[in-house]
Design an enzyme around this catalytic site. Structure first.
Site, PDB file in Angstrom:
ATOM      1  N   ALA A  65      83.115  31.820 -22.812  1.00 13.69           N
ATOM      2  CA  ALA A  65      82.996  30.705 -23.764  1.00 13.69           C
ATOM      3  C   ALA A  65      81.545  30.390 -24.088  1.00 13.69           C
ATOM      4  O   ALA A  65      81.264  29.359 -24.699  1.00 13.69           O
ATOM      5  CB  ALA A  65      83.687  29.473 -23.192  1.00 13.69           C
ATOM      6  N   GLU A 115      76.578  36.994 -27.442  1.00  7.78           N
ATOM      7  CA  GLU A 115      75.203  37.504 -27.292  1.00  7.78           C
ATOM      8  C   GLU A 115      75.133  38.525 -26.154  1.00  7.78           C
ATOM      9  O   GLU A 115      74.463  39.553 -26.268  1.00  7.78           O
ATOM     10  CB  GLU A 115      74.243  36.336 -27.054  1.00  7.78           C
ATOM     11  CG  GLU A 115      74.162  35.443 -28.289  1.00  7.78           C
ATOM     12  CD  GLU A 115      73.176  34.302 -28.165  1.00  7.78           C
ATOM     13  OE1 GLU A 115      73.311  33.501 -27.223  1.00  7.78           O
ATOM     14  OE2 GLU A 115      72.271  34.208 -29.019  1.00  7.78           O
ATOM     15  N   GLU A 135      77.728  27.592 -32.191  1.00 11.00           N
ATOM     16  CA  GLU A 135      76.435  26.893 -32.222  1.00 11.00           C
ATOM     17  C   GLU A 135      76.285  26.113 -33.517  1.00 11.00           C
ATOM     18  O   GLU A 135      75.786  24.981 -33.525  1.00 11.00           O
ATOM     19  CB  GLU A 135      75.278  27.904 -32.110  1.00 11.00           C
ATOM     20  CG  GLU A 135      75.097  28.511 -30.730  1.00 11.00           C
ATOM     21  CD  GLU A 135      75.900  29.794 -30.525  1.00 11.00           C
ATOM     22  OE1 GLU A 135      76.911  29.990 -31.228  1.00 11.00           O
ATOM     23  OE2 GLU A 135      75.513  30.595 -29.645  1.00 11.00           O
ATOM     24  N   ARG A 138      78.083  22.980 -33.288  1.00 12.66           N
ATOM     25  CA  ARG A 138      77.588  22.088 -32.223  1.00 12.66           C
ATOM     26  C   ARG A 138      76.210  21.523 -32.574  1.00 12.66           C
ATOM     27  O   ARG A 138      75.592  20.836 -31.782  1.00 12.66           O
ATOM     28  CB  ARG A 138      77.471  22.835 -30.888  1.00 12.66           C
ATOM     29  CG  ARG A 138      78.732  23.579 -30.474  1.00 12.66           C
ATOM     30  CD  ARG A 138      79.659  22.791 -29.564  1.00 12.66           C
ATOM     31  NE  ARG A 138      80.830  23.588 -29.223  1.00 12.66           N
ATOM     32  CZ  ARG A 138      82.063  23.355 -29.678  1.00 12.66           C
ATOM     33  NH1 ARG A 138      82.302  22.344 -30.478  1.00 12.66           N
ATOM     34  NH2 ARG A 138      83.071  24.133 -29.322  1.00 12.66           N
TER      35      ARG A 138
HETATM   36  C1  1HE Z   1      83.332  24.761 -20.973  1.00  9.36           C
HETATM   37  C2  1HE Z   1      82.932  25.631 -22.011  1.00  9.36           C
HETATM   38  C3  1HE Z   1      81.547  25.698 -22.329  1.00  9.36           C
HETATM   39  C4  1HE Z   1      85.073  25.779 -21.793  1.00  9.36           C
HETATM   40  N1  1HE Z   1      80.705  24.922 -21.619  1.00  9.36           N
HETATM   41  N2  1HE Z   1      82.461  24.010 -20.307  1.00  9.36           N
HETATM   42  N3  1HE Z   1      80.578  27.464 -26.527  1.00  9.36           N
HETATM   43  C5  1HE Z   1      81.530  26.789 -27.165  1.00  9.36           C
HETATM   44  O1  1HE Z   1      81.290  25.899 -27.967  1.00  9.36           O
HETATM   45  C6  1HE Z   1      82.946  27.162 -26.804  1.00  9.36           C
HETATM   46  C7  1HE Z   1      83.641  25.982 -26.166  1.00  9.36           C
HETATM   47  N4  1HE Z   1      84.913  26.359 -25.552  1.00  9.36           N
HETATM   48  C8  1HE Z   1      86.060  26.482 -26.260  1.00  9.36           C
HETATM   49  O2  1HE Z   1      86.096  26.413 -27.472  1.00  9.36           O
HETATM   50  C9  1HE Z   1      87.311  26.738 -25.469  1.00  9.36           C
HETATM   51  O3  1HE Z   1      87.073  26.354 -24.123  1.00  9.36           O
HETATM   52  C10 1HE Z   1      87.807  28.208 -25.486  1.00  9.36           C
HETATM   53  C11 1HE Z   1      88.358  28.523 -26.878  1.00  9.36           C
HETATM   54  C12 1HE Z   1      86.713  29.176 -25.108  1.00  9.36           C
HETATM   55  C13 1HE Z   1      88.944  28.370 -24.431  1.00  9.36           C
HETATM   56  O4  1HE Z   1      89.944  27.389 -24.665  1.00  9.36           O
HETATM   57  P1  1HE Z   1      90.982  27.036 -23.479  1.00  9.36           P
HETATM   58  O5  1HE Z   1      92.013  26.107 -24.087  1.00  9.36           O
HETATM   59  O6  1HE Z   1      91.441  28.271 -22.816  1.00  9.36           O
HETATM   60  O7  1HE Z   1      90.134  26.260 -22.363  1.00  9.36           O
HETATM   61  P2  1HE Z   1      89.607  24.726 -22.333  1.00  9.36           P
HETATM   62  O8  1HE Z   1      90.710  23.817 -21.898  1.00  9.36           O
HETATM   63  O9  1HE Z   1      88.917  24.373 -23.598  1.00  9.36           O
HETATM   64  O10 1HE Z   1      88.486  24.775 -21.210  1.00  9.36           O
HETATM   65  C14 1HE Z   1      88.793  24.870 -19.823  1.00  9.36           C
HETATM   66  C15 1HE Z   1      87.641  24.232 -19.078  1.00  9.36           C
HETATM   67  O11 1HE Z   1      86.447  24.969 -19.335  1.00  9.36           O
HETATM   68  C16 1HE Z   1      87.340  22.812 -19.569  1.00  9.36           C
HETATM   69  O12 1HE Z   1      86.818  22.104 -18.461  1.00  9.36           O
HETATM   70  P3  1HE Z   1      87.742  21.081 -17.595  1.00  9.36           P
HETATM   71  O13 1HE Z   1      86.797  20.563 -16.546  1.00  9.36           O
HETATM   72  O14 1HE Z   1      88.223  20.044 -18.572  1.00  9.36           O
HETATM   73  O15 1HE Z   1      88.875  21.909 -17.025  1.00  9.36           O
HETATM   74  C17 1HE Z   1      86.237  23.022 -20.580  1.00  9.36           C
HETATM   75  O16 1HE Z   1      85.427  21.854 -20.747  1.00  9.36           O
HETATM   76  C18 1HE Z   1      85.454  24.125 -19.909  1.00  9.36           C
HETATM   77  N5  1HE Z   1      84.659  24.882 -20.869  1.00  9.36           N
HETATM   78  N6  1HE Z   1      84.036  26.243 -22.495  1.00  9.36           N
HETATM   79  C19 1HE Z   1      81.164  24.114 -20.645  1.00  9.36           C
HETATM   80  N7  1HE Z   1      81.073  26.513 -23.271  1.00  9.36           N
HETATM   81  C20 1HE Z   1      71.860  31.171 -25.140  1.00  9.36           C
HETATM   82  S1  1HE Z   1      72.350  30.000 -26.202  1.00  9.36           S
HETATM   83  C21 1HE Z   1      74.049  30.200 -26.432  1.00  9.36           C
HETATM   84  C22 1HE Z   1      74.596  28.966 -27.092  1.00  9.36           C
HETATM   85  C23 1HE Z   1      76.080  28.913 -26.962  1.00  9.36           C
HETATM   86  O17 1HE Z   1      76.704  29.722 -26.355  1.00  9.36           O
HETATM   87  S2  1HE Z   1      76.824  27.606 -27.759  1.00  9.36           S
HETATM   88  C24 1HE Z   1      78.533  27.959 -27.671  1.00  9.36           C
HETATM   89  C25 1HE Z   1      79.172  27.165 -26.597  1.00  9.36           C
END
Ligand code: 1HE
Length: 260
Positions: A65, A115, A135, A138
């Site tokens: 993610a 990436e 990104e 966000r």
């Molecule tokens: C996270 C993250 C994360 C999940 N950081 N905690 N990336 C994103 O913006 C992608 C964000 N994530 C999602 O859109 C979804 O999680 C997914 C589509 C990837 C998966 O969905 P799903 O339904 O299987 O899982 P979920 O219920 O959303 O997430 C499960 C847990 O993982 C939940 O935490 P919990 O404590 O409530 O169980 C989420 O908060 C956590 N989680 N993704 C932190 N990304 C070098 S610069 C790079 C810049 C970037 O990469 S920005 C893109 C960030």
């Protein structure tokens, strides 16, 4: 042991000449906190010399993610620069490490996950795979090398679209536009990844070096410099004893024909 101090969020297994590196934080969808990304650096800093190919995959339902958004604290400008440069350093070690890297993709391959995948040399996806750069939505920008590596795979216009509109590419479309070189049946990614890794491991070491270290430099160079680099690489490669043996094997009927 090479990897006694790795975080729990990484799993390493060695199978003969292949090293399998698993992103093992499924409860957070393999989001990258600093510990995880620095753990990848430790692995790539200490690849055993016998390893000829590396396979990276994600445990659970997703590859990754991306950046762990809970760690995005108030950073000043310089801290932001250094954090991004840390990602660059680590992903450069993946791209320009001692052995080619195959990424086995499924589920989310987003943000920093994309990436990392883009820093690998071969990407194998299954139908559950989807690609995005959230990104844009966000309010941030890519920082792990996507602006350099992704346009080379899919073109600048597609990356711009992904970030401006939040477009998600599904597996089949992703393979068609060049995000992955292989699309296999659901759950068959690792089998295919290992099959490819075995082929890669059987190449002459210099061929793998030329493809992973020299080809990217040639494509970044001007035509004049690129052609010169190609000639130098070709001459070095063909003069190696292993190349001479392989050519002899073919001419004497011992080597496989193309496609065999
Ligand atoms: C996270 C993250 C994360 C999940 N950081 N905690 N990336 C994103 O913006 C992608 C964000 N994530 C999602 O859109 C979804 O999680 C997914 C589509 C990837 C998966 O969905 P799903 O339904 O299987 O899982 P979920 O219920 O959303 O997430 C499960 C847990 O993982 C939940 O935490 P919990 O404590 O409530 O169980 C989420 O908060 C956590 N989680 N993704 C932190 N990304 C070098 S610069 C790079 C810049 C970037 O990469 S920005 C893109 C960030």
């Amino acid at each position: 042991m090479f990897y006694s101090d790795l975080p729990q969020s990484l799993s390493v297994e060695i199978r003969n000449e292949i090293l399998l590196l698993g992103l093992n934080r499924p409860e957070k969808r393999n989001a990258f906190n600093d510990e995880l990304i620095l753990g990848i650096e430790k692995v790539f800093d200490n690849i055993p010399t016998a390893i000829r190919c590396i396979v990276i995959y994600g445990l659970g339902n997703h590859f990754s993610a991306g950046l762990d958004l809970s760690e995005l604290k108030e950073r000043n400008v310089m801290q932001g620069v250094y954090h991004s440069r840390m990602w660059h350093r680590v992903l450069d070690k993946v791209q320009f490490g001692p052995a080619p890297v195959v990424a086995v993709l499924h589920g989310a391959v987003v943000g920093g996950g994309l990436e990392l995948a883009a820093a690998c040399h071969i990407r194998v996806a299954d139908p559950t795979t989807f690609y995005a750069l959230p990104e844009g939505q966000r309010g941030i920008f890519v920082g792990g090398g996507a602006s350099v590596r992704l346009p080379k795979l899919i073109g600048m216009a597609r990356m711009t679209d992904m970030m401006l509109t939040g477009r998600v590419y599904k597996a089949e479309e992703g393979e068609r536009i060049g995000l992955a070189q292989y699309l296999v049946d659901t759950g068959a990614g690792m089998e295919k990844g290992l099959e490819l890794a075995q082929k890669i491991a059987a190449n002459a070491e210099m061929t793998n070096y030329a493809l992973t270290h020299v080809l990217p430099r040639i494509t970044d160079a001007s035509q004049n410099e690129g052609l010169l680099l190609e000639s130098l690489m070709a001459a070095i490669a063909q003069s190696a004893p292993e190349a001479k043996q392989r050519l002899k094997d073919f001419l004497e009927g011992r080597a496989k024909k193309v496609g065999e």
